[in-house]
Design an enzyme around this catalytic site. Structure first.
Site, mmCIF file in Angstrom:
data_model
loop_
_atom_site.group_PDB
_atom_site.id
_atom_site.type_symbol
_atom_site.label_atom_id
_atom_site.label_comp_id
_atom_site.label_asym_id
_atom_site.label_seq_id
_atom_site.Cartn_x
_atom_site.Cartn_y
_atom_site.Cartn_z
ATOM 1 C CG ASN A 1 18.686 12.729 3.041
ATOM 2 O OD1 ASN A 1 17.638 12.721 2.415
ATOM 3 N ND2 ASN A 1 19.821 12.272 2.548
ATOM 4 C CG HIS B 1 6.813 13.493 29.516
ATOM 5 N ND1 HIS B 1 5.858 14.462 29.384
ATOM 6 C CD2 HIS B 1 7.128 13.108 28.252
ATOM 7 C CE1 HIS B 1 5.593 14.650 28.104
ATOM 8 N NE2 HIS B 1 6.357 13.834 27.395
ATOM 9 C CE LYS C 1 29.310 0.371 25.385
ATOM 10 N NZ LYS C 1 27.933 0.607 25.514
ATOM 11 N NE ARG D 1 37.944 4.920 12.059
ATOM 12 C CZ ARG D 1 38.615 5.860 11.385
ATOM 13 N NH1 ARG D 1 39.697 6.383 11.881
ATOM 14 N NH2 ARG D 1 38.184 6.276 10.203
#
Length: 186
Positions: A86, A116, A177, A180
């Site tokens: 998109n 860097h 994180k 599920r």
């Protein structure tokens, strides 16, 4: 080994060195093609020509790309089949990006492969990003250097992905994180 191979392999490269000149030339080539692509009427002959120029005649099969987009090193990206990207996509791809089949990328997504050196900021240290098959990346996601996204994963909008994403999971947050598992019946 050329400079692009070194960068894909994570070897440090000084941006002020002679060996980096081909990267500068490719950056300018891609930037010019992107300017034309981003300013052409979508799907017009000029747009299609600029799209082909961006990928130096090697247009990925089934790639759908909405403009505007910013891709600094398009030759460093390997696309699978049927990838949809998109608008407002940014790829800092000098270290290499691999995108699997049937991947959907939402608006305002950024994928970064370069970093860097902390002492000499003109030294690039890159790490390739790999996106597995059937991945859905939500709006506003940032994927950082070295991340591998497993097959069938979903990255929730706004996530900042700094670590690998297991297959068949939904991740979200900053840093991202696991929220599920995705069950096969879904």
């Amino acid at each position: 080994m050329d400079v692009f191979e070194k960068l894909r392999n994570g070897e440090p490269v000084n941006m002020r060195s002679e060996e980096y000149l081909p990267a500068v030339q490719e950056l300018h080539r891609a930037d010019k093609a992107l300017f034309h692509l981003n300013h052409a009427e979508p799907q017009s002959p000029e747009w299609k020509q600029s799209f082909e120029e961006l990928f130096d005649g090697q247009v990925p099969k089934g790639l759908g790309l909405f403009t505007p987009a910013q891709i600094d090193f398009p030759k460093q990206i390997k696309f699978g089949d049927h990838v949809f990207i998109n608008h407002s996509f940014t790829a800092m791809s000098i270290g290499g990006i691999e995108i699997g089949n049937n991947v959907q990328i939402g608006p305002h997504v950024t994928i970064v492969t370069d970093n860097h050196d902390l002492v000499n900021r003109y030294v690039l240290k890159c790490r390739k990003v790999v996106i597995g098959n059937n991945v859905w990346i939500g709006a506003g996601v940032n994927i950082m250097p070295g991340v591998h996204v497993g097959e069938n994963a979903v990255i929730a909008g706004g996530a900042v992905v700094t670590k690998d994403v297991p297959a068949n999971t939904v991740v979200g947050g900053n840093p991202a994180k696991v929220i599920r598992q995705i069950e096969p019946a879904e």
